[in-house]
Design a protein around this motif. Structure first.
Motif, mmCIF file in Angstrom:
data_model
loop_
_atom_site.group_PDB
_atom_site.id
_atom_site.type_symbol
_atom_site.label_atom_id
_atom_site.label_comp_id
_atom_site.label_asym_id
_atom_site.label_seq_id
_atom_site.Cartn_x
_atom_site.Cartn_y
_atom_site.Cartn_z
ATOM 1 N N TYR A 139 0.833 -1.207 0.000
ATOM 2 C CA TYR A 139 0.000 0.000 0.000
ATOM 3 C C TYR A 139 0.864 1.252 0.000
ATOM 4 N N MET A 140 1.884 1.268 0.862
ATOM 5 C CA MET A 140 2.727 2.453 0.959
ATOM 6 C C MET A 140 3.492 2.698 -0.335
ATOM 7 N N ALA A 141 3.891 1.624 -1.016
ATOM 8 C CA ALA A 141 4.610 1.781 -2.282
ATOM 9 C C ALA A 141 3.708 2.423 -3.338
ATOM 10 N N ILE A 142 2.459 1.972 -3.424
ATOM 11 C CA ILE A 142 1.529 2.545 -4.398
ATOM 12 C C ILE A 142 1.145 3.968 -3.992
ATOM 13 N N ASN A 143 0.967 4.183 -2.707
ATOM 14 C CA ASN A 143 0.659 5.517 -2.204
ATOM 15 C C ASN A 143 1.741 6.508 -2.625
ATOM 16 N N HIS A 144 2.985 6.091 -2.454
ATOM 17 C CA HIS A 144 4.106 6.945 -2.854
ATOM 18 C C HIS A 144 4.063 7.210 -4.359
ATOM 19 N N ALA A 145 3.761 6.174 -5.141
ATOM 20 C CA ALA A 145 3.733 6.330 -6.597
ATOM 21 C C ALA A 145 2.677 7.346 -7.022
#
Length: 234
Positions: A139-145
């Motif tokens: 989730y955090m990786a996609i949020n950052h993206a």
């Protein structure tokens, strides 16, 4: 104050000095973000060299880079510790970062293409699925993206440079906020409203929603930071 000896990781292959620096910074940053190197932990160059399989020069240079990012503190006695997340600092950080991202969103609304809207929509759908699976890392990786793409679409190099400077500290604090399940769910709903504003190319609305998004995360983030600060220092 605790001294952390991280487990040894795979020795990197021979690489040009610049690439080795980037790799070493990235690995240490990840260890701090993931809590392997917790707030207040004392970092010893020799131990880090052994854990990372590199010489002292790239470790020393990496620590200076992380100090510039606000992730470690270089103390007068030449020791290095992982920076603590202090509630007042998080408040200041979120207000500034929220203003930067709010402006980026407003600028992006004037430039965003249909393909870019579709791209961010797909990322948001992935984020919804990851939330349902309680996959915080994904989730955090996609949020950052998503946040990064909005900043890139804004096409303001000065804004993006300042955003990237503050990003490591914000990402570290943001991870704390999502330890609270209720806040995590609320943040996801806020992202859906922000996406609707972007898709509608309503710059002022997206600016306001983005600022509110960061301010709404403050209570949870500062509470988590205060709890972490109460832990033992060794």
């Amino acid at each position: 104050m605790s001294v952390i000896t991280p487990e040894r990781t795979e020795t990197p292959s021979a690489a040009p000095r610049g690439q080795l620096h980037i790799q070493t910074v990235g690995r240490l940053r990840e260890m701090i973000m993931n809590g392997v190197l917790p707030p207040g932990a004392r970092l010893r160059e020799v131990q880090l060299c052994g854990a990372l399989g590199v010489s002292r020069t790239p470790v020393r240079e990496a620590l200076r880079t992380l100090a510039a990012e606000g992730l470690v503190d270089l103390l007068p006695n030449k020791s290095v510790v992982v920076a603590r997340l202090r509630a007042p600092d998080i408040v200041h950080l979120y207000r500034v970062f929220g203003a930067l991202e709010g402006l980026a969103g407003e600028l992006a609304c004037a430039r965003v293409t249909a393909d870019e809207i579709a791209e961010i929509g797909r990322l948001l759908s992935e984020m919804v699925d990851l939330h349902a699976k309680a996959d915080r890392t994904g989730y955090m990786a996609i949020n950052h993206a998503i946040h990064r793409r909005v900043v890139e679409i804004s096409a303001n190099p000065i804004l993006e440079a300042q955003w990237r400077t503050l990003l490591p500290r914000v990402e570290r604090a943001r991870a704390l906020a999502n330890l609270d399940r209720d806040r995590w769910s609320a943040a996801l709903f806020e992202h859906s409203k922000m996406f609707a504003a972007l898709a509608g190319r309503d710059g002022p609305l997206l600016n306001r929603l983005t600022r509110e998004h960061f301010l709404n995360g403050l209570p949870s983030t500062t509470a988590q930071a205060e709890r972490a600060a109460e832990g033992p220092t060794g």
